[in-house]
Design a protein around this motif. Structure first.
Motif, mmCIF file in Angstrom:
data_model
loop_
_atom_site.group_PDB
_atom_site.id
_atom_site.type_symbol
_atom_site.label_atom_id
_atom_site.label_comp_id
_atom_site.label_asym_id
_atom_site.label_seq_id
_atom_site.Cartn_x
_atom_site.Cartn_y
_atom_site.Cartn_z
ATOM 1 N N THR A 8 0.867 -1.174 0.000
ATOM 2 C CA THR A 8 0.000 0.000 0.000
ATOM 3 C C THR A 8 0.909 1.231 0.000
ATOM 4 O O THR A 8 2.115 1.105 -0.201
ATOM 5 C CB THR A 8 -0.965 -0.028 1.207
ATOM 6 O OG1 THR A 8 -1.913 1.031 1.079
ATOM 7 C CG2 THR A 8 -0.236 0.078 2.532
ATOM 8 N N SER A 9 0.363 2.406 0.221
ATOM 9 C CA SER A 9 1.178 3.625 0.132
ATOM 10 C C SER A 9 2.237 3.670 1.223
ATOM 11 O O SER A 9 2.081 3.077 2.304
ATOM 12 C CB SER A 9 0.285 4.859 0.229
ATOM 13 O OG SER A 9 -0.282 4.953 1.529
ATOM 14 N N ALA A 10 3.309 4.391 0.959
ATOM 15 C CA ALA A 10 4.400 4.511 1.930
ATOM 16 C C ALA A 10 3.905 5.098 3.249
ATOM 17 O O ALA A 10 4.309 4.650 4.330
ATOM 18 C CB ALA A 10 5.516 5.369 1.347
ATOM 19 N N ARG A 11 3.030 6.065 3.174
ATOM 20 C CA ARG A 11 2.498 6.691 4.395
ATOM 21 C C ARG A 11 1.796 5.665 5.271
ATOM 22 O O ARG A 11 2.018 5.593 6.488
ATOM 23 C CB ARG A 11 1.528 7.825 4.036
ATOM 24 C CG ARG A 11 0.863 8.483 5.242
ATOM 25 C CD ARG A 11 -0.206 9.487 4.811
ATOM 26 N NE ARG A 11 -1.251 8.858 4.013
ATOM 27 C CZ ARG A 11 -2.256 8.140 4.536
ATOM 28 N NH1 ARG A 11 -2.339 7.951 5.845
ATOM 29 N NH2 ARG A 11 -3.177 7.620 3.741
ATOM 30 N N VAL A 12 0.957 4.842 4.661
ATOM 31 C CA VAL A 12 0.208 3.840 5.417
ATOM 32 C C VAL A 12 1.148 2.789 5.996
ATOM 33 O O VAL A 12 0.997 2.356 7.142
ATOM 34 C CB VAL A 12 -0.874 3.188 4.528
ATOM 35 C CG1 VAL A 12 -1.523 2.003 5.233
ATOM 36 C CG2 VAL A 12 -1.928 4.222 4.139
ATOM 37 N N ILE A 13 2.138 2.370 5.214
ATOM 38 C CA ILE A 13 3.095 1.375 5.702
ATOM 39 C C ILE A 13 3.853 1.896 6.918
ATOM 40 O O ILE A 13 4.002 1.190 7.928
ATOM 41 C CB ILE A 13 4.070 0.971 4.588
ATOM 42 C CG1 ILE A 13 3.360 0.048 3.591
ATOM 43 C CG2 ILE A 13 5.314 0.281 5.150
ATOM 44 C CD1 ILE A 13 4.162 -0.284 2.363
#
Length: 248
Positions: A8-13
């Protein structure tokens, strides 16, 4: 350094793995950083180049890292990992045949859900090129925007979509359970394997760990079954082929 595959997106990770990062840093008395990569192809390249101390990636790449870079498999999640084909809620598509001549989205070529999706298309006698995008939430947003007829993602990431976004999509096919995200330790940390493994299991017993498993519907950690990664050999070989082709 913990390298997490870009499911998923880097922010979510970074948000997802923050509790684990903090716990491991305290437990092992050392700085811990969480990083990802632009796509699954690049993640595999970096992992094979020994860039990560602890890698977290789906079973097919885990098998590749075990065989080709001597990473040491540690554990996985209790929840089944499945790939799914999704379409907009108001779409007339109900089966694979309805996608003939349409645009289909996936993650990068080395993603397990994309490889499964390409096999699913081929099994249904469809020769449709898959357009690759950066993350599962991007697949969902593009489908809702009418940019494609269908997309491939994991069931877990579909379930983690914002309710208002998930409600505009539906599943038309799902895989059998596949080897999901696996934690692998770089061989250079072999002398501390027991301590690192114990720290991971220790995290699972904390309140933060239990919230992490609950919020992400992961169930908890479990040990890998005998032969589980070996069952990923076919997909691992495809990643190896893709990476070698890109080098030429």
């Amino acid at each position: 350094m913990i390298g997490v595959a870009p499911h998923t997106s880097a922010r979510v990770i970074l948000e997802m793995y923050q509790p684990l990062r903090l716990y491991l840093s305290r437990s092992l008395n050392m700085p811990v950083e969480v990083v990802t990569a632009p796509d699954f192809d690049e993640f595999a390249r970096r992992a094979l180049a020994q860039k990560y101390d602890l890698a977290v990636t789906t079973g097919h790449q885990a098998r590749l890292l075990q065989n080709d870079a001597k990473y040491l498999p540690q554990l996985t999640y209790q929840a089944d990992f499945k790939a799914v084909a999704i379409v907009p809620q108001n779409s007339r598509v109900t089966k694979a045949a309805d996608l003939k001549g349409q645009k289909v989205l996936g993650l990068s070529a080395a993603s397990l859900v994309t490889l499964w999706g390409e096999h699913w298309l081929a099994q249904n006698h469809l020769d449709i090129p898959v357009k690759y995008v950066s993350a599962s939430d991007s697949v969902a947003q593009l489908l809702v925007a009418g940019e494609a007829a269908a997309g491939f993602t994991s069931l877990a990431n579909f379930q983690k979509l914002r309710p208002e976004l998930q409600g505009q999509l539906r599943i038309i096919a799902e895989s059998a359970p596949l080897a999901g995200r696996v934690y692998l330790l770089n061989q250079r940390w072999a002398t501390r394997e027991k301590a690192i493994n114990a720290a991971l299991w220790g995290f699972a017993e904390t309140a933060e760990g239990k919230r992490y498993f609950d919020s992400n519907k992961l169930g908890g950690y479990r040990r890998l079954h005998s032969g589980e990664l070996e069952g990923m050999d076919r997909y691992a070989a495809e990643v190896r082929r893709l990476l070698k082709k890109a080098e030429k």
